[in-house]
Design an enzyme around this catalytic site. Sequence first.
Site, PDB file in Angstrom:
ATOM      1  CE  LYS A  53     -39.086  12.626  -5.487  1.00  0.00           C
ATOM      2  NZ  LYS A  53     -38.330  12.474  -6.562  1.00  0.00           N
ATOM      3  CB  SER A 110     -38.106   8.766  -7.405  1.00  0.00           C
ATOM      4  OG  SER A 110     -37.783  10.088  -7.395  1.00  0.00           O
ATOM      5  CB  SER A 134     -37.653  11.629 -10.648  1.00  0.00           C
ATOM      6  OG  SER A 134     -36.556  10.567 -10.434  1.00  0.00           O
TER       7      SER A 134
END
Length: 391
Positions: A53, A110, A134
Amino acid sequence: MTAVEVVENAIAAAERLDPVLHFLDELDAAAARAVAEQLEPTGLLAGVPFLIKSRTPPDAPIIGRLVAAGAIPIGWSTRARPGAISQTFGWNGHDYTRNPWDLSRSPGGSTAGGAAAVAAGVVPLATGGDSGGSLRIPASFSGVIGFKGTHGRIPRPGGRPLGGLTTAGVIGFNLDDVILATSIASGPHRLDPTALPRWPVRVLEHRPTIADGDSWLVGAQSRRWRVAYRSTLGACAAEPGVDRVVRERIGAVDVELVDVPLELAPTEEAWRVLSDLDNGRGVEASAARRAREVRDFNNTALADLFAEVDALVTPTTLTVAHGYDQHEQSIVTGDPCWVFNVTGHPAVSVPVGKSQGLPVGAQVVAPHGADEVALAVARLLLVDLPLPPVH
């Protein structure tokens, strides 16, 4: 296949699909190839490509431990823009990340790019963090698996935070891969010595491999689990189609559905206060005290629930995936998720079917430390969806 071949396939898929799905923040093909060419065929994740990420600290323990186990990062995946009110989208600096099930929809966030890439078959695993859903929200929107262990399950480079919302974790296509990667990444680290003890899995007689379908959960096949179901944990109701898919899946598996009362205090204000603490922003003492009271109240309520049942099941999100650019338009998706960031319970999202042609996820929550119980129930509920239209 050799590690070089596996990595080359992942790079080729990334180069082919990123112009459509926009899941990459950056591709590092040269470094991935170099590692694959030098890799010794040892380690539980030897040769497995994955995405990191974006904005993950380079010294993050989860990255170091996956790499030490032989996994090979091929680049960084998209996430939401900093400061966005809602994080249920991805942005690569030029365009929004798209959902491989429907290019007009978001893959969630996210951890947006990781979920889109896993769902499209580019990589089997992607790393992320979960402070308000997330990992679980993008897993639900994209039809894959997202697991937030008990708070502290995987160490983080910042050590113990003041608010204690975020748990590092992974999104994956296969439940066993997610479990194995979480186990590898678990345990105290010099940057986070207060993390929970290492979470071992019962290793199979042969060396586990990625997508090894054998169950490691002891007793999961012989016990009939007692579960409670809630279609929502707050003021907003789940879409009827989402609620129906999760209810029907629970009714199709061998669990005992138990009607147990559960009253939780509203979480939104407490979550924001704890988030401010985690991010070094000032908080008034009275607000911090109220947040602690909400956390304590909900922990007690959930302890009473888990005295009667093994696990709680909810829809992971109240809706299916929204439009890729509609994340700020009063869309409620995280309500069933962030209560368990405030309390720190283990929670996993698995696909259980589709509504309106889009994936629906079920969230399974278990008592603190009982990660294996949440995963065992999730395994029963899990539905293997076909590959999405874009893959």
